[in-house]
Design an enzyme around this catalytic site. Structure first.
Site, PDB file in Angstrom:
ATOM      1  N   GLU A  91     -15.367   8.209  25.378  1.00  0.00           N
ATOM      2  CA  GLU A  91     -14.772   6.883  25.247  1.00  0.00           C
ATOM      3  C   GLU A  91     -15.422   5.821  26.138  1.00  0.00           C
ATOM      4  O   GLU A  91     -15.519   4.657  25.744  1.00  0.00           O
ATOM      5  CB  GLU A  91     -13.267   6.945  25.567  1.00  0.00           C
TER       6      GLU A  91
ATOM      7  N   SER B  79      47.925  34.944  17.607  1.00  0.00           N
ATOM      8  CA  SER B  79      48.550  35.552  18.790  1.00  0.00           C
ATOM      9  C   SER B  79      47.846  35.218  20.088  1.00  0.00           C
ATOM     10  O   SER B  79      48.403  35.458  21.168  1.00  0.00           O
ATOM     11  CB  SER B  79      48.600  37.071  18.612  1.00  0.00           C
TER      12      SER B  79
END
Length: 803
Positions: A77, A454
């Site tokens: 780059e 229950s």
């Protein structure tokens, strides 16, 4: 004249530059730039659990970026990056020559600094004015910031394809690793992507991306950043990129969605981009075990109830299975299941292929379980051969089995939920809202309204212990009949699960063995209004409870989250803790936004305060000038407020004592396999077996399990068979490193020998020990027995509604 034209041109350029420079943005904002960073959610240990946001970005400081990556970027780059002042004049001249010779504007001459200027401040249009602005900004940026800071901005900002922004997000997306774990070849691949992120990433165009990678490696070799040996090894490395998405380390999608919804509700849509990090109370080991235990047992239940057939059946494929493969890849995957297509069947086996083209064999043991599922939960006859189970073209689900084999399976219709939390402060340690989040995002832990059956009884029995009853009180387990116009025959006749009646029964025995008729008479004796008000101590709202005797059978609508809070209060000795998930929230700069201060158990703190107030009361009783009650500050312990008592420690101990019996000799006896005497819990099964529960705990963790169907229908199994195995598997792992913790009786509890038939104190043979609150040991004249009390079992009770 030429000199004049030159001067005129120079003046024009100067004026243009001055004019453009006046309109340049303030680059000082780069000092504290806020990039778009997604919302991330972490476990208690700091492992990533979920991520939400359009852009995947994980900023990393320059010091943590691998040297080879920086070299790869510079080699391709901006080779003279550390030499120029933000603008590479050589590159600009080269680009100008191209423009003059061809008449076209070509990309070139842009330094990394100029790309930073463009990415942060400018649009992407290629115009002369934008180029001038870009150059001027680059010069200013280079003068203001260090080269390292500029690289930091660049490598964390740019786009790498597939929603990945910045180098760390790219590493996680393509390789499922952190940046510092990548090889040289993988770093070169990432360095080459920004030239054309949508075309040169390895998922969009693997051959082109590979060529670009190799070009980057060549440039690194030319610049002497790597040796010839390193170059050759990197060139020879095969490319293994795929879309890993975010690097999730501890998946918990139901938890993630709960928190995402809450955070966005409080902070708005900015939460998706502001980089907030949310740290939860979830412990990854327990979360993973919770998911594994629930999925394993739901699959086991599904297997017990037969095979419902393939997902789909595909017609013959004359394209060499390519059409089948395309269709298969469109099928959703519900982990731990894998979809596959059957392409060969013999008498005793079948062969399938998966979406990744693996060919797997299913031998007869992997198929022979598949008896046809019946509509009522039953199963048909055993299959005679593989041909009666699967056919060529079936899309089926398979599951890993023993010895690296696979077996036929199917996506369960049954669902489930699990939540585990610390009784000491309510911290949620595991939360699983269903079999698989992709299959169903409905969170059954927090969003479902379910009947607890229950498993609700302990709250009613606790209420009775503060209303004159003891665990030795005797109630008749006998037929109970009450008018109810809503029923077809106008009469309610509740039954025990065993369809038997057991006669006079002590409360301890009744709760241990879940006797319905005793529970109904007990609720009737203490009063529905009293009971519903008392049950508020466990975190429920009395207005949400049915004001009828059916409450004794667990007909309230509750969530597993609510049940977890109620059982945690019993487990911790009676203190009111509240479940919480978020421990702390920090912003993108790690500054605190929120820190939880949960109500925490500190029995010694509360006892000291109670003694202080008791002493004052005693002094006032003996004084002619009593002192006013002091305005005492809220109790704190280690920076957290101390939880108040919801029920007395004596009541909590007595209920815990019975719930231990449930495991040692009652409906939860399968949990004895854990070999611990510090665990307690209660099974729950609702009418027609539509819901199965097991709610249990030890002093360190409370865990709730529910199993049932989203569209209610019978499980054809009790909670002890369908939910308890999930709880056992989970608790085995949760308590694997925890020593057994005894629960000594608190002050105010006495142990007395009683007659097991009458519940009255008696010495001698055939007696047992029972715990009582001090001062409640019964005498013959005071024992609360309801053995043959017709008022406790009215045939017509006008003051009670059933539903």
């Amino acid at each position: 004249m030429l000199i004049g034209l030159f001067c005129l041109g120079a003046a024009g350029i100067i004026l243009l530059v001055l004019n453009v420079e006046r309109g340049l943005p303030d680059i000082s904002v780069l000092k504290d730039i806020q990039m778009q960073v997604p919302l991330r959610i972490y476990s208690d240990e700091g492992l990533l659990m979920a991520e939400y946001g359009e852009k995947k970005r994980v900023p990393v400081p320059y010091e943590q970026i691998p040297t080879h990556l920086i070299q790869a970027v510079l080699a391709t780059e901006d080779q003279r990056y550390f030499e120029h002042g933000g603008v590479d004049l050589v590159g600009l001249v080269r680009a100008s020559v191209v423009l003059i010779s061809t008449g076209t504007k070509a990309q070139g001459g842009s330094t990394i600094t100029m790309q930073v200027a463009r990415n942060f401040f400018l649009d992407s249009k290629k115009t002369y004015t934008r180029k001038v602005r870009e150059i001027l900004l680059a010069v200013k940026i280079d003068k203001t910031f260090s080269k390292q800071k500029i690289l930091d901005l660049y490598l964390n900002k740019i786009f790498y394809g597939n929603r990945a922004y910045g180098v760390e997000a790219a590493a996680e997306t393509y390789y499922g690793k952190h940046l510092n774990e990548l090889t040289l070849a993988q770093l070169a691949m990432i360095a080459g992507i920004p030239k054309a992120p949508s075309q040169l990433n390895p998922l969009a165009n693997a051959p082109a991306a590979l060529d670009r990678r190799n070009h980057v490696l060549e440039r690194m070799l030319d610049r002497n950043y790597i040796s010839k040996l390193q170059y050759q090894q990197a060139i020879d490395e095969s490319e293994k990129a795929r879309n890993y998405g975010s690097l999730i380390e501890c998946a918990a999608p139901y938890v993630g969605e709960m928190i995402r919804n809450g955070i966005v509700g409080q902070f708005g849509e900015d939460a998706y981009t502001s980089g907030m990090r949310v740290y939860t109370t979830i412990q990854c080991k327990l979360q993973q075990q919770g998911e594994f235990s629930l999925q394993t047992q739901l699959l086991a239940y599904d297997k017990r109830h037969g095979y419902r057939g393939p997902r789909h059946h595909l017609p013959y494929d004359n394209q060499g299975h390519s059409t089948w493969l395309t269709t298969l890849r469109l099928q959703p995957t519900y982990s731990p299941l894998t979809p596959a297509v059957v392409f060969s069947v013999s008498d005793n086996s079948a062969e399938v292929f998966t979406r990744d083209k693996r060919i797997l064999r299913l031998d007869w043991p992997a198929l022979s379980w598949a008896r046809p599922a019946g509509r009522d939960g039953g199963v048909g006859p055993s299959p005679a051969s593989a041909h009666s189970v699967v056919s060529v073209g079936d899309i089926v689900d398979i599951l890993p089995a023993e010895n690296n084999s696979w077996r036929l399976a199917q996506v369960p219709e049954v669902q489930g939920a699990l939540i585990a939390l610390s009784p000491q402060n309510g911290a949620v340690r595991a939360l699983v809202g269903g079999f698989n989040y992709l299959q169903s995002s409905f969170n059954r832990v927090s969003q479902a309204a379910l009947q607890p059956g229950s498993s609700f009884k302990p709250f009613i029995y606790a209420a009775s212990l503060d209303k004159g009853f003891t665990l030795a009180s005797v109630i008749n387990d006998a037929p109970f009949v009450m008018n109810d116009p809503s029923l077809p025959d106008g009469v309610w006749r509740p039954q025990n699960d065993e369809r038997k009646f057991f006669g006079p029964t002590r409360l301890r025995v009744a709760l241990t063995h879940s006797r319905n008729l005793v529970s109904i008479r007990l609720l009737n004796a203490i009063g529905i209004n009293y009971a519903t008000k008392y049950i508020e101590h466990f975190g429920f709202s009395s207005k949400d409870l049915p004001h009828s005797l059916s409450l004794a059978l667990g007909t309230a609508s509750v969530s597993p989250l609510q049940m977890a809070r109620g059982y945690a209060i019993i487990a911790n000795g009676g203190f009111d803790v509240k479940p919480y998930l978020i421990h702390r929230i920090v912003d993108v700069n790690n500054k605190p936004i929120y820190t939880a201060h949960p109500l925490s158990v500190c029995a010694s703190c509360v006892d000291a305060r109670d003694q202080q107030l008791s002493l004052l009361a005693s002094q006032n009783a003996l004084s002619d000038n009593p002192l006013p009650a002091p305005n005492l500050p809220a109790l704190m312990n280690n920076g957290n407020p101390v939880a108040v008592r919801a029920i007395s420690p004596q009541t909590a101990f007595l209920i815990t004592s019975v719930l231990k019996d449930v495991i040692q000799e009652g409906t939860g006896s399968a949990a004895k396999v854990l070999g611990r005497d510090d665990i307690a819990g209660k099974t729950g099964t609702t009418q027609k077996q539509r819901d199965g529960w097991f709610d249990g705990f030890n002093p360190h963790i409370a865990a709730i399990v529910w199993v049932g169907f989203d569209e209610p229908k019978s499980l054809n199994e009790y909670g002890a068979k369908v939910a308890l195995p999930v709880w056992i598997d989970f608790m085995r792992a949760a308590l694997s490193n925890d020593p057994i913790t005894p629960t000594p009786p608190p002050a105010g509890i006495v142990s007395v020998r009683i007659d097991p038939s009458s519940g009255l104190p008696r010495n001698g043979a055939n007696t047992i020990f029972e715990y009582f609150k001090a001062g409640t040991v019964p005498k013959a004249s005071t024992q609360r027995n309801i053995a043959n009390d017709s008022k406790a079992a009215p045939k017509d009770e006008d003051n009670a509604q059933l539903f």
